[in-house]
Motif scaffolding. Structure first.
Motif, mmCIF file in Angstrom:
data_model
loop_
_atom_site.group_PDB
_atom_site.id
_atom_site.type_symbol
_atom_site.label_atom_id
_atom_site.label_comp_id
_atom_site.label_asym_id
_atom_site.label_seq_id
_atom_site.Cartn_x
_atom_site.Cartn_y
_atom_site.Cartn_z
ATOM 1 N N LYS A 123 0.796 -1.205 -0.120
ATOM 2 C CA LYS A 123 0.051 -0.045 0.014
ATOM 3 C C LYS A 123 0.704 1.310 -0.097
ATOM 4 O O LYS A 123 0.466 2.149 -0.818
ATOM 5 C CB LYS A 123 -0.879 0.158 1.242
ATOM 6 C CG LYS A 123 -1.990 1.312 1.252
ATOM 7 C CD LYS A 123 -3.176 1.096 2.339
ATOM 8 C CE LYS A 123 -3.914 2.384 2.272
ATOM 9 N NZ LYS A 123 -4.924 2.276 3.296
ATOM 10 N N GLY A 128 -1.798 -1.303 -6.387
ATOM 11 C CA GLY A 128 -3.272 -1.590 -6.221
ATOM 12 C C GLY A 128 -3.850 -2.907 -5.959
ATOM 13 O O GLY A 128 -4.721 -3.140 -5.546
ATOM 14 N N LEU A 151 -7.080 -2.545 -1.052
ATOM 15 C CA LEU A 151 -6.448 -3.196 -2.222
ATOM 16 C C LEU A 151 -7.159 -4.304 -2.798
ATOM 17 O O LEU A 151 -8.048 -4.949 -2.228
ATOM 18 C CB LEU A 151 -5.230 -3.580 -2.111
ATOM 19 C CG LEU A 151 -4.056 -2.688 -1.367
ATOM 20 C CD1 LEU A 151 -2.597 -3.265 -1.098
ATOM 21 C CD2 LEU A 151 -4.020 -1.304 -1.936
#
Length: 393
Positions: A123, A128, A151
């Motif tokens: 993160k 992503g 995510l």
């Protein structure tokens, strides 16, 4: 955070490649070896003390000087109980048998530690979507921490993975691919599709930070055994990241002047149906060979060739340890003993560790007076099919 992380370093002897930790990394670009996080331990030592730890959060993130420099994505992992198993110890012939019950982590396994660290760094680096193959519990942990972090998560797991684990991954919103094969086949699926789909692989040892979460088990033992470390650590070994991580923790503690050079004997416990580390150990090899037709009820041990096999073996040899394989029947009998004598419904992998202890006692490799820590790496509640069969239900 007080992280003293400086760089990443290739783990393969003779390579020496170093990489920037400020950008996403997977394997060493020079030799494809796993990368290890390295710290300025002299700097860490200035604030890393037992007294300082007494005032910190009761989670693995208390060891912030030697953890990745990311805002923790945490569900409260770490600081699991170390239980003196008096009745079970008497049963097997040990005065000081302890069970480190990792089944009390979020998502009910030790995998929470590694995935908390990996997802935290993913993160912070702007990733992503994470993706990984799993034999079981790592998938549940990855899905949970990805959900907590916001995510996306893609998981490939064998079609015969315990149903509770498949269910939890889907409940956490992961994209689950059930593969007709072993974790190695799942790994091939992820590797084939990751680049085209923009997935960041957090497969075992293919990224550097799951080790950092797992090594906190070693730091916790250092805190719990105030006068040193245990004589013996018995660790169920599939991918072996926990064993590698704990050895790394002991090296870091010594470098900071917080522990001596004495180390626990590291015991790698495997199942007879998938024992590449045991076979390599018995042949005095430095790496393992792919185990054909791997099969065991202990899903987490069904890893036919660990990526970090050379590190596992080096650590076992350096500690004057052992690698032991036990049958599925014996490991489930051990699980029943653990449940009925200590009230712990262990995972089959934990049963493998207990059965290995029994075997080593019979061989004279572990003596009654030694302090022995058995890692129960997960909860039996995730393995109801195995427990139903063991109890004849």
């Amino acid at each position: 955070m007080r992280s003293s992380l400086t760089h990443l370093e290739c783990s393969r002897p003779g390579c020496g490649q170093t990489l920037d930790c400020a950008s996403p990394q997977n394997l060493c670009p020079a030799c494809h070896g796993p990368l290890l996080a390295r710290y300025d331990l002299a700097k860490a030592r200035r604030t890393f003390t037992r007294d300082a730890l007494h005032t910190r959060i009761a989670s693995m993130w208390r060891y912030e000087e030697v953890m990745p420099p990311a805002a923790p994505v945490t569900l409260g992992e770490g600081m699991t109980p170390l239980l003196h198993a008096h009745r079970l110890g008497e049963h097997v012939g040990l005065d000081r048998l302890y069970i480190k019950d990792e089944g009390q982590n979020p998502t009910n396994s030790f995998k929470a530690r590694g995935l908390s660290a990996a997802v935290s760094m993913a993160k912070s680096l702007g990733i992503g979507t994470i993706a990984l193959p799993t034999a079981g519990n790592a998938g549940g942990a990855a899905a949970a921490y990805a959900a907590h972090a916001g995510l996306q998560c893609v998981i490939a797991m064998p079609v015969d993975t315990p149903a509770a684990i498949v269910l939890e991954c889907r409940a956490f919103g992961a994209e689950v691919h059930l593969i007709d094969g072993l974790i190695s086949d799942c790994g091939a699926f992820i590797a084939k599709n990751a680049a085209a789909n923009g997935w960041y692989e957090v497969s075992t040892l293919k990224e550097p930070y799951r080790i950092e979460g797992k090594k906190t088990m070693g730091y916790e033992l250092w805190e719990e055994f105030e006068d040193g470390l245990p004589d013996v650590i018995v660790y169920p070994t599939g991918g072996g990241v926990g064993l590698i991580g704990m050895w790394k923790a002991f090296e870091e503690l010594e470098a900071m002047g917080l522990a001596g050079s004495a180390r626990p004997r590291m015991i790698a416990a495997q199942a007879e149906g998938c024992a590449p580390i045991v076979r390599a150990f018995e042949q005095h090899e430095s790496a393992s060979v792919m185990w054909e037709k791997a099969a065991t009820v202990a899903a987490g041990l069904r890893v036919p060739k660990p990526l970090g096999d050379f590190i596992i073996l080096a650590d076992v040899y350096a500690s004057a340890g052992e690698a032991v394989a036990v049958s599925d029947a014996d490991l489930m009998v051990a699980c029943v003993d653990m449940a009925r004598l200590e009230g712990i419904l262990g995972a089959p992998e934990g049963g493998a560790g207990l059965a290995a202890i029994t075997r080593l006692i019979a061989r004279g490799k572990i003596s009654r007076h030694e302090s022995v820590v058995l890692f129960n790496t997960g909860s039996g509640y995730k393995y109801l099919e195995a427990w139903q069969a063991a109890l004849g239900q």
